[in-house]
Design an enzyme around this catalytic site. Structure first.
Site, PDB file in Angstrom:
ATOM      1  CG  HIS A  52      59.644  17.282  39.146  1.00 51.67           C
ATOM      2  ND1 HIS A  52      59.060  18.020  38.148  1.00 51.67           N
ATOM      3  CD2 HIS A  52      58.937  16.150  39.259  1.00 51.67           C
ATOM      4  CE1 HIS A  52      58.004  17.361  37.707  1.00 51.67           C
ATOM      5  NE2 HIS A  52      57.904  16.233  38.358  1.00 51.67           N
TER       6      HIS A  52
ATOM      7  CB  CYS B 131      58.463  -2.239   5.628  1.00 56.59           C
ATOM      8  SG  CYS B 131      56.987  -2.395   4.626  1.00 56.59           S
TER       9      CYS B 131
HETATM   10  C1  PEP Z   1      52.440   0.039   5.806  1.00 54.22           C
HETATM   11  O1  PEP Z   1      51.285   0.143   5.434  1.00 54.22           O
HETATM   12  O2  PEP Z   1      52.777  -0.479   6.873  1.00 54.22           O
HETATM   13  C2  PEP Z   1      53.521   0.598   4.982  1.00 54.22           C
HETATM   14  C3  PEP Z   1      54.785   0.417   5.337  1.00 54.22           C
HETATM   15  O3  PEP Z   1      53.191   1.340   3.911  1.00 54.22           O
HETATM   16  P1  PEP Z   1      52.662   2.845   3.992  1.00 54.22           P
HETATM   17  O4  PEP Z   1      52.886   3.316   5.384  1.00 54.22           O
HETATM   18  O5  PEP Z   1      53.421   3.580   2.974  1.00 54.22           O
HETATM   19  O6  PEP Z   1      51.220   2.650   3.647  1.00 54.22           O
END
Ligand code: PEP
Ligand code: MG
Length: 854
Positions: free
Chosen positions: A450, A807
């Site tokens: 497990h 991003c």
């Molecule tokens: C976001 O806000 O998605 C970003 C990439 O910037 P940070 O996380 O630095 O605010």
């Protein structure tokens, strides 16, 4: 379908297409019966997931179910030629759970059902083996009490241990018929045992249904994102006996090595044992290769079956089998859950063997699990004292404080401590502890225990079966290599090598294997989304390139002002007049310039998105309490404190209030770019809400750019506020690119503080089913996702050539990537270690989309 006719389906009538209704186990047993023939698979029937759903809604077995079960049982009785409850020659059945997605060990199972004081005699007579009959009865009374009536497992285990002590034996298999009879009687004294086999059956069915709602199953579903509404099916199957003597046994077998994916079957078995003995890890099992010397015909037949099943399912299989008196029976098969290295190896081999094409092979990989391949392991050149070794059960190295229970692991993780969960063996109730621990170490069990299964499923390093580690829960101690350790002491494990040490071993970064490179290469050919990395240092940048990033999608410049540069930044912020501020800025500029030069050099002509300073200024300042009372500095710092800094003086607002700061950054960037041939720079403005903000910043950036020779640059903005999504067409006027900051967009669209919500609100929100996972991990597609789509669409309406990236953290999350593939985005950008995951996820999104359109 009329529910009256559909609560029960015979194995012979089902198929793998009926998974939703029959659960994974039921559908696969039915399929296997067709593929291997009814003689290989004990007969039986499945009570559907729909019956469980109806049971959950009303709290009672649905109307018609009892009648259908009775009829199915009649059919099974005539198929097997035995009757349930027949004193002379009883039919015995197992009652097993089986949800749509396998939930190993989370739901309940009852074996040997149908035994009572009369049938046990019949079983003894028929088998000519009294010990076996009482062993089966003892197991049934134990399991029934534990599963159906909730009698704690320890009560039974203590009694067994006491019986062994009295008789001076060490193994369960050494207990004779008389001892087992005594134990059975003792167990029956622990609760009110029902002798009637039909009552046993219906109570067991209800117990399996109830186990779907049990705490450990709920926890497992939450961690694995399995909907609560699915319910579990119940499989009633004729028992075959692995505990019938020395030519009997039970085991698990994988069609390929379950750890490495190498094309040799692997697995574990125990002689004279039932299936739960192998999985529970209470006895350390033997390697499947030893089957050959035990009963060669069974070994040969099993190998053939594994290959047949794998070709039929076109996927690596994980099976359970029983050998009854030299004859092999297959009890179940399913697609094997596998660690990342095995997944990758299988994909490559399957294509080479012609089993799968590239697209199908890529789809067999769980991209989230690839994380484990990127885990560090013990440095092979490091000197450390090996205190014990065990089975390398789940790859990766981990170290931390010892904890001895799941609850302690959860509590410690809540306090941010890194812990290793150390147990003799683990049980389903330990799941939450697995999730909280950095690694798992058990003294018993093998690769299929497990602990091993769950650890691999969760991507946690694990070493199992480390017999030299003695876990004494009563004393709260772990004894190993002559030392006595307590909770809180340091320990380190390497689940790729099966090693254990108390030293602090340096770790090494893993190499991306040749097979992994091959798969990633295929993914790159198939994916449509670009993959960049978020990196702020040259080291991160080169790691990102090594892992296949095509550029930097987010270079957060704030990290460049911490450490020894923090006082300069503080001096800039606290300056009360222009001259002082300019002096501080002038000192920062060359430092910033050299940061950029190094990163641009590393990227060697690939695009680099540099984001101008974003965070609240006071993050760079000392705490006011640390400054002398009444001092100017303290007054200034106090002035700069904000009630809600995330929504205060940050982002583009800094550039509007302190243009010299952004000018300095842009100047440094262009000066650096001028020295790096081929540098491609993208200047990014954070937290824009109004088009005028970007217009002003564009003027500022272009003004500085005009002072420099470097001409290859873009100016763009983060889109991370709701207004920016709604006004994206206006904002696009001054933007060459958008990068969606889905972290801030989630925070501002949902009004969830990203720093506060996870610890406080999220758990409860998941409990009461408002959410099924953190919106900071996987994009909230109906809300935040739609904003991204609208922003992308509006932006492109104004400017068709607008480049679009994402991003936020979601850029490395497979489910979010699948959504973004359909949202007009050009690339995602994620942390360097997630780049390979994003490459695979992006390819899978493209493959799935292609298939859906075909
Ligand atoms: C976001 O806000 O998605 C970003 C990439 O910037 P940070 O996380 O630095 O605010
Ligand atoms: Mg942001």
């Amino acid at each position: 379908m009329s529910p009256l006719a559909d609560w029960v389906v015979d194995f012979a009538a089902g198929s793998r297409e009926m998974r939703d209704l029959l659960g994974g186990k039921g559908a696969n047993v039915a399929e296997m019966t067709r593929v291997l023939g009814a003689q290989m698979v004990p007969g039986g029937f499945t009570i559907t997931t729909q019956a469980c759903v109806a049971y959950m809604a009303s709290g009672a077995l649905p109307e018609g179910l009892e009648g259908e079960v009775t009829e199915a049982l009649d059919r099974l009785e005539s198929h097997t030629g035995r009757r349930l409850g027949d004193a002379a020659d009883p039919l015995l059945v197992s009652v097993r759970s089986g949800a749509r997605e396998s939930m190993p060990g989370m739901l309940d199972t009852v074996l040997n059902l149908g035994l009572n004081d009369e049938t046990v005699a019949g079983l003894a007579q028929r088998s000519g083996n009294e010990r076996f009959a009482w062993d089966s009865y003892r197991r049934f009374v134990q399991m029934f009490g534990n599963v159906v009536l909730g009698v704690p497992g320890e009560h039974f285990e203590h009694a067994i241990a006491a019986s062994k002590r009295v008789r001076g034996v060490t193994l369960d298999t050494e207990l004779d018929a008389a001892a087992l009879r005594e134990l059975t009687r003792e167990f029956q004294g622990l609760y009110d045992f029902p002798a009637d086999p039909r009552e046993q059956l219906f109570r067991a069915i209800r117990a399996v249904f109830d186990s779907w709602q049990g705490e450990r199953a709920v926890t497992y579903r939450r961690l694995n994102r399995i909907p609560d509404t699915w319910g579990t099916a119940v499989n009633v199957q004729q028992m075959v006996f692995g505990n019938l003597g020395e030519r009997s046994g039970s085991g698990v077998a994988f069609s390929r090595d379950e750890l490495t994916g190498a094309p040799e079957p692997s697995g574990d078995f125990l002689t004279n044992a039932q299936g739960e003995d192998v999985v529970s890890g209470v006895r350390t099992p033997r390697d499947i290769r030893e089957l050959r010397s035990w009963i060669p015909e069974v070994h040969g037949q099993l190998m053939k079956i594994l290959s047949t099943l794998e070709r039929h399912y076109r996927n690596m299989q994980d099976t359970e089998f029983t050998v009854q008196d030299g004859r092999l029976y297959m009890l179940q098969t399913r697609d094997a859950k596998r660690p990342a290295q095995a997944a990758v190896r299988f994909a490559v081999d399957a294509v080479a063997e012609g089993l799968l094409d590239r697209e199908a092979a890529i789809l067999t990989i769980d991209p989230a699990a690839l994380d484990a391949l990127l885990h560090p392991t013990f440095d092979p050149h490091a000197d450390y004292e090996l205190v014990a070794s065990g089975v390398a059960a789940s790859p990766g190295a981990a170290s931390g404080e010892i904890v001895l229970s799941a609850a302690e692991a959860v509590a410690a993780a809540g306090e941010g401590r890194e812990v290793i969960l150390v147990r003799s063996f683990t049980e389903a109730d330990d799941v939450a502890g697995f999730h909280a621990a950095r690694g798992i170490l058990t003294s018993e069990g093998g690769k299929a225990s497990h602990a091993a299964l769950v650890a691999r499923g969760m991507g946690r390093p694990a070493v199992t079966g480390a017999a030299a580690v003695e876990v004494d829960l009563a004393a709260g101690e772990v004894r190993v290599g002559g030392r006595v350790l307590q909770a809180g002491d340091h320990i380190a494990i390497d689940g790729s090598l099966g090693r254990i040490t108390l030293d602090r071993v340096p770790l090494v970064e893993p190499e991306v294997s040749e097979e992994f490179q091959t798969v990633l290469g295929w993914c790159d050919e198939l994916r449509v989304l670009g993959v960049r990395a978020n990196a702020d240092t040259p080291a991160d940048a080169s790691k990102a390139l090594e892992l296949g990033a095509e550029g930097i999608g987010l270079c957060r410049t704030e990290h460049m002002f911490l450490g020894e540069r923090q006082p300069l930044m503080a001096a800039f912020i606290m300056a009360e007049e222009e001259g002082e501020r300019a002096a501080a800025i002038e000192q920062l500029r060359p430092l910033q310039e050299s940061d950029f030069e190094q990163i641009l050099t590393t990227l060697d002509g690939r695009p680099v998105t540099v984001r101008l300073l974003d965070p609240p200024l006071h993050e760079f300042l000392p705490h006011p309490e640390t400054l002398p009372e009444g001092s100017t500095a303290r007054r200034r710092v106090e002035q700069l404190q904000e009630a809600n800094p995330m929504l205060g003086t940050r982002g583009v607002r800094l550039g509007i209030l302190f243009p010299e700061l952004y000018e300095m950054q842009v100047r440094a960037l262009f000066a650096a770019a001028a020295r790096v041939p081929g540098a491609q720079i993208e200047v990014m403005v954070p937290l824009v809400a109004y088009e005028r903000e970007l217009e002003l910043m564009r003027e500022l950036i272009e003004g500085v750019a005009a002072e420099h020779a470097h001409a290859d640059y873009l100016i763009g903005t983060m889109i991370e506020l709701p207004r920016a999504c709604f006004q994206a067409d206006e904002i696009a006027r001054d933007a060459d690119f958008f990068s969606f900051g889905t972290n801030d967009l989630t925070q501002t669209a949902l009004g969830f503080s990203r720093d506060d919500i996870e610890g406080r609100v999220l758990g409860r929100y998941i409990d009461v089913k408002i959410l099924d996972r953190s919106p900071f991990e996987t994009l909230d597609t109906p809300g935040v996702g739609q904003m991204v789509r609208m922003g992308a669409w509006l932006g492109r309406t104004r400017k068709p050539e607008l480049k679009l990236g994402v991003c936020g953290e979601h850029g490395g999350d497979p489910d979010s990537i699948d959504f973004l593939h359909h949202s007009g985005i050009d690339y995602v950008s994620c942390s360097p270690y997630r780049v390979p995951i994003a490459r695979v996820a992006a390819a899978q999104a493209a493959i799935r989309a292609g298939r859906a359109n075909a």
